[in-house]
Scaffold this motif. Structure first.
Motif, PDB file in Angstrom:
ATOM      1  N   VAL A   1     -36.681  50.521 -43.254  1.00 27.99           N
ATOM      2  CA  VAL A   1     -35.666  49.497 -44.887  1.00 27.99           C
ATOM      3  C   VAL A   1     -35.121  48.320 -44.894  1.00 27.99           C
ATOM      4  CG1 VAL A   1     -36.853  51.900 -46.181  1.00 27.99           C
ATOM      5  CG2 VAL A   1     -34.584  51.387 -45.534  1.00 27.99           C
ATOM      6  N   THR A   2     -35.543  47.684 -45.486  1.00 29.86           N
ATOM      7  CA  THR A   2     -34.414  46.618 -45.855  1.00 29.86           C
ATOM      8  C   THR A   2     -33.514  46.923 -46.888  1.00 29.86           C
ATOM      9  OG1 THR A   2     -36.126  45.466 -44.446  1.00 29.86           O
ATOM     10  CG2 THR A   2     -34.091  43.781 -45.724  1.00 29.86           C
ATOM     11  N   VAL A   3     -32.406  46.725 -46.348  1.00 34.19           N
ATOM     12  CA  VAL A   3     -31.438  46.437 -47.846  1.00 34.19           C
ATOM     13  C   VAL A   3     -30.901  45.319 -47.915  1.00 34.19           C
ATOM     14  CG1 VAL A   3     -29.298  47.825 -48.454  1.00 34.19           C
ATOM     15  CG2 VAL A   3     -30.610  48.895 -47.166  1.00 34.19           C
ATOM     16  N   GLU A   4     -31.113  44.755 -49.529  1.00 33.57           N
ATOM     17  CA  GLU A   4     -30.813  43.679 -50.213  1.00 33.57           C
ATOM     18  C   GLU A   4     -29.595  43.735 -51.135  1.00 33.57           C
ATOM     19  OE1 GLU A   4     -31.785  40.446 -49.271  1.00 33.57           O
ATOM     20  OE2 GLU A   4     -33.216  41.876 -47.289  1.00 33.57           O
ATOM     21  N   ARG A   5     -28.403  42.645 -50.720  1.00 32.93           N
ATOM     22  CA  ARG A   5     -27.070  43.257 -51.645  1.00 32.93           C
ATOM     23  C   ARG A   5     -28.144  42.482 -53.111  1.00 32.93           C
ATOM     24  NH1 ARG A   5     -23.269  39.169 -53.914  1.00 32.93           N
ATOM     25  NH2 ARG A   5     -21.217  40.635 -54.279  1.00 32.93           N
ATOM     26  N   ILE A   6     -27.677  42.624 -53.966  1.00 29.46           N
ATOM     27  CA  ILE A   6     -27.983  42.137 -55.443  1.00 29.46           C
ATOM     28  C   ILE A   6     -27.177  41.607 -55.744  1.00 29.46           C
ATOM     29  CG2 ILE A   6     -29.590  42.390 -57.306  1.00 29.46           C
ATOM     30  CD1 ILE A   6     -30.660  42.379 -55.544  1.00 29.46           C
ATOM     31  N   SER A   7     -25.872  42.623 -56.166  1.00 27.66           N
ATOM     32  CA  SER A   7     -24.302  41.379 -56.810  1.00 27.66           C
ATOM     33  C   SER A   7     -23.689  43.036 -56.448  1.00 27.66           C
ATOM     34  CB  SER A   7     -24.539  41.845 -58.390  1.00 27.66           C
ATOM     35  OG  SER A   7     -24.832  43.257 -58.696  1.00 27.66           O
ATOM     36  N   THR A   8     -22.437  42.645 -56.773  1.00 24.17           N
ATOM     37  CA  THR A   8     -20.993  43.615 -55.905  1.00 24.17           C
ATOM     38  C   THR A   8     -21.699  44.705 -56.253  1.00 24.17           C
ATOM     39  OG1 THR A   8     -19.155  41.606 -56.482  1.00 24.17           O
ATOM     40  CG2 THR A   8     -18.685  43.975 -56.118  1.00 24.17           C
ATOM     41  N   GLY A   9     -21.338  45.838 -55.289  1.00 31.63           N
ATOM     42  CA  GLY A   9     -22.124  46.981 -55.249  1.00 31.63           C
ATOM     43  C   GLY A   9     -23.432  47.909 -55.721  1.00 31.63           C
ATOM     44  N   HIS A  10     -23.877  46.869 -55.527  1.00 28.02           N
ATOM     45  CA  HIS A  10     -25.580  46.850 -56.039  1.00 28.02           C
ATOM     46  C   HIS A  10     -26.280  46.215 -55.601  1.00 28.02           C
ATOM     47  CE1 HIS A  10     -29.148  46.597 -59.124  1.00 28.02           C
ATOM     48  NE2 HIS A  10     -28.955  47.575 -59.543  1.00 28.02           N
ATOM     49  N   PHE A  11     -27.771  47.301 -54.253  1.00 22.47           N
ATOM     50  CA  PHE A  11     -27.955  46.985 -53.811  1.00 22.47           C
ATOM     51  C   PHE A  11     -30.012  47.603 -53.515  1.00 22.47           C
ATOM     52  CE2 PHE A  11     -24.236  47.710 -51.675  1.00 22.47           C
ATOM     53  CZ  PHE A  11     -24.087  46.426 -51.151  1.00 22.47           C
ATOM     54  N   VAL A  12     -30.743  46.802 -53.425  1.00 22.31           N
ATOM     55  CA  VAL A  12     -31.959  47.614 -53.618  1.00 22.31           C
ATOM     56  C   VAL A  12     -32.589  47.662 -51.871  1.00 22.31           C
ATOM     57  CG1 VAL A  12     -35.073  47.447 -53.915  1.00 22.31           C
ATOM     58  CG2 VAL A  12     -32.808  46.249 -55.629  1.00 22.31           C
ATOM     59  N   ALA A  13     -33.363  48.949 -51.852  1.00 20.00           N
ATOM     60  CA  ALA A  13     -33.374  49.111 -50.254  1.00 20.00           C
ATOM     61  C   ALA A  13     -35.355  48.576 -50.956  1.00 20.00           C
ATOM     62  CB  ALA A  13     -34.105  50.701 -50.191  1.00 20.00           C
ATOM     63  N   THR A  14     -36.209  48.595 -49.727  1.00 17.77           N
ATOM     64  CA  THR A  14     -37.819  47.624 -49.801  1.00 17.77           C
ATOM     65  C   THR A  14     -38.143  48.883 -48.557  1.00 17.77           C
ATOM     66  OG1 THR A  14     -37.217  45.324 -50.763  1.00 17.77           O
ATOM     67  CG2 THR A  14     -39.218  46.506 -49.781  1.00 17.77           C
ATOM     68  N   ASN A  15     -38.890  49.009 -48.774  1.00 15.80           N
ATOM     69  CA  ASN A  15     -39.888  49.981 -47.251  1.00 15.80           C
ATOM     70  C   ASN A  15     -40.860  48.977 -46.889  1.00 15.80           C
ATOM     71  OD1 ASN A  15     -42.284  50.462 -49.031  1.00 15.80           O
ATOM     72  ND2 ASN A  15     -41.896  52.899 -49.402  1.00 15.80           N
ATOM     73  N   ALA A  16     -41.460  49.335 -46.077  1.00 15.94           N
ATOM     74  CA  ALA A  16     -42.446  48.417 -45.116  1.00 15.94           C
ATOM     75  C   ALA A  16     -44.015  48.603 -46.436  1.00 15.94           C
ATOM     76  CB  ALA A  16     -42.750  49.105 -43.799  1.00 15.94           C
ATOM     77  N   ARG A  17     -44.284  49.706 -47.196  1.00 13.76           N
ATOM     78  CA  ARG A  17     -45.082  49.554 -48.516  1.00 13.76           C
ATOM     79  C   ARG A  17     -45.149  48.879 -49.596  1.00 13.76           C
ATOM     80  NH1 ARG A  17     -44.063  53.750 -46.088  1.00 13.76           N
ATOM     81  NH2 ARG A  17     -43.145  54.947 -48.311  1.00 13.76           N
ATOM     82  N   GLY A  18     -43.456  48.175 -49.955  1.00 17.39           N
ATOM     83  CA  GLY A  18     -43.425  47.494 -50.411  1.00 17.39           C
ATOM     84  C   GLY A  18     -42.889  48.082 -52.119  1.00 17.39           C
TER      85      GLY A  18
END
Length: 146
Positions: free
Chosen positions: A9-26
């Protein structure tokens, strides 16, 4: 290891203390520090670990039992105690508790009969998440040049 064995999974920071994980299937999953100022009530990483523990075994047990009958209730509680000691922050006393009921009938009787074995087999052999936690697989943390 083959390419088929890699999970990521890839974890991207959206804002302070908030993240979104994305898997290979989207697929995406929002999570954060637990004190989300925008009121999103996102899961914390610890809660995600508990969800993964419960969810992994739930999938295995669902596949095994619903071959015979559709449950009228299927609930899984994953719990643990967060401690901070000389080993650092961690969870102890992890438990996965199933509450499953089936309606009356022959298929349901079979599903009820195999439920304990399905839970045990998932825990002992099939659930990658609980097997990884229990075997104590090391985690490597590194910083890559940007």
């Amino acid at each position: 290891m083959t390419d088929d064995s890699l999970r990521s999974v890839t974890v991207e920071r959206i804002s302070t203390g908030h993240f979104v994980a994305t898997n290979a299937r989207g697929g995406t999953l929002s999570f954060g520090s637990g004190s989300d100022p925008d009121g999103q009530n996102a899961f914390t990483p610890v809660e995600l670990l508990l969800a993964a523990l419960g969810g992994c075994t739930a999938v295995d047990v669902d596949i095994a039992t619903t071959r015979h009958a559709e449950p009228s209730r299927f609930s899984v509680a994953a719990t643990g105690n967060k401690v901070s000691d000389d080993l650092g922050n961690r969870l102890t006393d992890l438990a996965v508790t199933f509450t499953v009921t089936f309606p009356d009938g022959e298929g349901a009787d079979r599903a009820r009969a195999i439920l304990p074995r399905a839970v045990k087999t998932s825990h002992d052999r099939l659930c990658t998440v609980s097997r990884t936690v229990e075997t104590g697989t090391p985690v490597t943390a590194r910083v890559e040049d940007a």
